[in-house]
Design a protein around this motif. Sequence first.
Motif: not given
Lengths: 428, 428
Positions: B212-238
Amino acid sequence: MSEPLRLGIAGLGTVGTGVVKIVRQKANLLAARAGRPVVITAVSARTRDKDRGVRIGDYAWEDDPVKLAARDDVDVFVELMGGSDGPAKAATEAAIAAGKDVVTANKAMLAHHGQALAEAAEAAGRVIRFEAAVAGGIPVIKALTEGLAGNEIVRVMGVMNGTCNYILTRMQSAGLSYETVFEEASVLGYLEADPELDVGGIDAGHKLSLLSAIAFGAQVNFEGVELEGIGQITIEDIRAAADMGFRIKLLGVAQMGARGLEQRMSPCLVPADSPLGQLEGGTNMVVIEGDHVGQIVLRGAGAGEGPTASAVLGDVMDIARGIRPATFGRPAVELEPAKAAKGATPAPYYLRMTLQDKPGALAKIATVLGEAGVSIDRMRQYGHEDASAPVLIVTHKTQRRALDEALVAMGRLDVLVGAPVALRIETA
Amino acid sequence: MSEPLRLGIAGLGTVGTGVVKIVRQKANLLAARAGRPVVITAVSARTRDKDRGVRIGDYAWEDDPVKLAARDDVDVFVELMGGSDGPAKAATEAAIAAGKDVVTANKAMLAHHGQALAEAAEAAGRVIRFEAAVAGGIPVIKALTEGLAGNEIVRVMGVMNGTCNYILTRMQSAGLSYETVFEEASVLGYLEADPELDVGGIDAGHKLSLLSAIAFGAQVNFEGVELEGIGQITIEDIRAAADMGFRIKLLGVAQMGARGLEQRMSPCLVPADSPLGQLEGGTNMVVIEGDHVGQIVLRGAGAGEGPTASAVLGDVMDIARGIRPATFGRPAVELEPAKAAKGATPAPYYLRMTLQDKPGALAKIATVLGEAGVSIDRMRQYGHEDASAPVLIVTHKTQRRALDEALVAMGRLDVLVGAPVALRIETA
């Protein structure tokens, strides 16, 4: 902020106009990224007064690109005229002689004169950059020259002529003949003035020879490319390949072996579920295999105003930032002459032929293949109503030489209707 | 030939050992390409005596990476220890203070301290290069910073954690549960010591923040990343996603809009026939969309000794050749602070929930969605034998905010069994 980088642009067709637009519209972005302004000072084209949708009145005009290339107010000569010789070559030589860097999209010029031009430029301390000459907007020259510089390159493959890929995928999706789709492509303006450049594989062969030089540290050797066009591919081939899990692509392959540098640009069967097999329409793809990195796949638009202008600008921005790698990744005088090893790597082949419907015809074909040392993996004879029978054969891995021997022997048998078609099966 | 470029390597794990091997085995190739020898002068690691399958006795040894970084006989400090703080950061700062260039594979350090480190390095006239920190062997930092420098970047997307992609594709191909495949991946050594770094999306989020920093000329902002893991994905979802023509990927997306910089790393549905949807196993893919170039897709191994060492060597070779772009593509002091615009771009969503099997339950859910302004595109209720009914809903494009309102309201309805799962559908 440092001095501006001053461009002189020769050729104001689609790509040249695209470059002018980006430099005008993106002045601030380019300056912020390069740390200095990028400006156009002079232009040249065949016709001065023509509505190009972009203002060129702000720039000095030269009728003669050779004069443009030598102007004192030009730092980088941007060659977008095309043609392997003539004005493009003369102006590029003039630019180097006058101490300019060169950015070009001209694959034909570099395929034929790249070694001499690179030597001249490097002797003068200048660079020639040509990202736009290969696979349009995909930054493949940069990836190969710089990003993968820690690898011994094992193989480079690519679908690098969007028109051929359009024709082949459109034949498949619409079930149309080669002739019909060729006509469509012609009406749509997809074909070069001389269509053989596209469908004969020449344009893509130029590109492959440039990738080979970088990948294997060899002098550009376009004459060493085995060229085969797509004109002999029928809708039946495409259907038969699909039945067996393959797609037909005009595929470039370059690899260095004990016997020399092998470069092929020819229609091949590739697995339908591989990245190459899944490539539809006018998109380009280059696959690079390095000994450490494994397989890297790059995909994007291979032509058009925006993608090609993007590649030209990438080179211009490099020069503005002081990024100046050697043209082919190492000093041109150190590139080895490439010994061409045609047909060196064995592969399975797809054969299509039509046999006269008489007893023993198929047995004779099988015998001839066996005598040449070509063994058969699969064979299909299709149902037929007239006196000739379509036959498909997939061989096990074989040398092309052995196969060619068998094809010659088949011709003497008096059982074939027309000439057989042999297509290499290239697996990943 | 010019002076050798002298490397000091801190960290001799898989990647560090791989770099030592390449520098030793490819000395001639690297020198030919760089125009100067590339040599190792000193190394540092936690344990000195350990069989690494490569000889390190030729190099000076330092117990302390900070001392290594400041040695007079080191031109480039190669940081391969990892960890966002501690010795990696201290040694990197010491290297910059001592006037060394830095090559690192450390995404965590740069995601947290990239801005400060880049400012320090640039004030000292040095470079920090980090191709190996993002998508392993794929030269994506180079493509984005240099090759596509003529483009305004519209969107960057990527599957950049091979472990998560392995888990998700293995669940699909073998029909196994998340828990089973997680256990497999653990046994195979695919998971970080803290598995949340992988399956929680943190590692991939670090990478996205650098792109993002390179693409948009912005300071790195990891805190601004909305994070969600894969732990809730079930075989039924897939399975349900596959039924509807989608695949589930842990997908990073960054785009700049009127409301600010949106960065998401979350499980998303992508079309099964798109390049992202077709990505299997541990492979990485980055998709870059530029206003002129269109869509560029880069694919390759995202981890492992060879690919990561290849990326480190690419950076080292650039420095050897005098290729020295700014860390994030423009001077660090000119990067804008990025305003995080969470959930700004509307999208269709996939919802999975289990309803109590009582009259009117589904109607109540539909009403709540309608009241929040979320309209339903498709809905499926599956057959069931117990007292609860699995329900799948695909919405039309909606703001995440509206969907979250609806989810809160559903929770109050007393018809849900467990919490609903909401996954974004990201189309190309």
